[in-house]
Design an enzyme around this catalytic site. Structure first.
Site, PDB file in Angstrom:
ATOM      1  N   CYS A  68       0.807  -1.220   0.000  1.00 21.46           N
ATOM      2  CA  CYS A  68       0.000   0.000   0.000  1.00 21.46           C
ATOM      3  C   CYS A  68       0.839   1.269   0.000  1.00 21.46           C
ATOM      4  O   CYS A  68       0.304   2.360  -0.167  1.00 21.46           O
ATOM      5  CB  CYS A  68      -0.953  -0.007   1.190  1.00 21.46           C
ATOM      6  SG  CYS A  68      -2.260  -1.242   1.058  1.00 21.46           S
ATOM      7  N   LYS A  77       0.518   3.440  -3.187  1.00 26.58           N
ATOM      8  CA  LYS A  77      -0.709   4.152  -3.503  1.00 26.58           C
ATOM      9  C   LYS A  77      -0.402   5.550  -4.032  1.00 26.58           C
ATOM     10  O   LYS A  77       0.600   6.171  -3.654  1.00 26.58           O
ATOM     11  CB  LYS A  77      -1.584   4.297  -2.251  1.00 26.58           C
ATOM     12  CG  LYS A  77      -2.428   3.092  -1.890  1.00 26.58           C
ATOM     13  CD  LYS A  77      -3.349   3.436  -0.737  1.00 26.58           C
ATOM     14  CE  LYS A  77      -4.321   2.314  -0.432  1.00 26.58           C
ATOM     15  NZ  LYS A  77      -5.245   2.670   0.667  1.00 26.58           N
TER      16      LYS A  77
END
Length: 329
Positions: free
Chosen positions: A14, A17
């Site tokens: 993540c 992102k």
């Protein structure tokens, strides 16, 4: 020969992102008008919640989400497990249960053996089976960077959703997993060191926490992933028109997180998180180390729940709206 999957991606998990400020600017004004004669949209784009939710009849709602990312660990099976747990987390963060998912796979087929892709898919299958969620097919593309994740459909009671805009002043904030995943993943990518505690945390489903929150009558929550604790808390407080106070000493961390941070293993995503949230937060009571850890880009992190869950630490409280929105003490 051992293949280090993290070396085939510019980022990992993540942490890759799109930064929150850029993302909000990108989707600004894209909310669609309600579609007449179809399922009622209960949760859409407006508050940046974890998934979309539609009511399909009086007592049932569908939750729809998707999540995929580049390798966060070198082991393909573990990467598949982590990516699947992370995608399922969005359903749990809305108070639902996943029902069916499909694979999303990008693979550099002329660079990496397809046997490794099979291991990634096998890891995803193991976690969806643990969750009691069907995994049925999916879509794959030839991609210069390996990517994997799921598109997930879940179900929930529309009157008992967990939403990021349902916070109430005076309610405590509970965090269900420790922070520090991001700095440990950065160290793993740079050195090859394996952190079993981080892998165990990332592959742990948020199912029990979600069920406990719904059973306790809690109505506000989000999960802590790529925008870090501070970023996701800011979004929750803003959506609920509230502010929040965090007790930095109450926040749990993985044991190896601080040494990794002090050794310099901080992702660009974490620094971008802190840059984005700093104008909305009073960080004067803590140093840069704590600020970076609170903004650490998590992968498959825990739930941040507006309510008290037995067995998990209370780390702060929601309060009436103030400026700045967040205060760290």
């Amino acid at each position: 020969m051992t293949v280090r999957l993290t070396q085939y991606a510019h980022g990992g998990g993540c942490a890759c992102k799109i930064p929150p400020g850029e993302l909000e600017a990108m989707v600004s004004g894209l909310s669609a008008a309600p579609v007449a004669g179809r399922a009622e949209l209960l949760v859409g784009l407006d508050t940046g919640d974890d998934a979309a939710v539609v009511r399909i009849d009086g007592g049932h709602a569908l939750i729809l989400t998707t999540d995929f990312f580049t390798p966060v660990v070198d082991d393909p099976y573990d990467w598949g497990r982590i990516a699947a747990a992370n995608a399922l987390s969005d359903v749990y963060a809305m108070g639902g249960q996943p029902v069916v998912a499909v694979n999303l796979l990008g693979w550099p087929r002329d660079v990496l053996p397809t046997e490794l892709a099979t291991e990634v898919l096998r890891g995803g299958l193991a976690v969806t089976a643990e969750a009691g969620c069907h995994l049925a097919g999916g879509h794959s593309v030839d991609d210069p960077e390996p990517k994997y994740g799921l598109a997930v459909t879940g179900i929930a009671d529309p009157d008992h959703l967990l939403r990021n805009d349902a916070g109430v002043a005076g309610v405590p904030l509970t965090l269900t997993k420790p922070l520090g995943i991001g700095v440990l993943n950065s160290r793993h990518k740079a050195t090859g060191e394996v952190f079993g505690e981080a892998v165990a945390t990332m592959t742990q489903l948020n199912a029990e926490s979600a069920r406990a929150a719904v059973a306790a009558g809690i109505r506000c929550a989000t999960d802590v992933t790529g925008f870090g604790l501070l970023g996701h808390l800011y979004k929750l407080a803003r959506a609920s028109n509230l502010s929040a106070v965090i007790d930095a000493k109450a926040v749990p961390y993985l044991e190896a997180a601080r040494p990794a941070l002090r050794a310099g293993y901080v992702s660009g995503g974490t620094r971008r998180n802190l840059d984005w949230v700093s104008p909305h937060a009073d960080l004067s009571a803590i140093g840069e180390e704590d600020a970076l850890l609170l903004a650490d880009a998590q992968t498959s992190g825990g739930l941040l729940v507006a309510g008290e869950l037995p067995g998990h630490p209370v780390i702060g409280e929601l309060r009436p709206p103030t400026t700045p929105t967040l205060t760290i003490r």
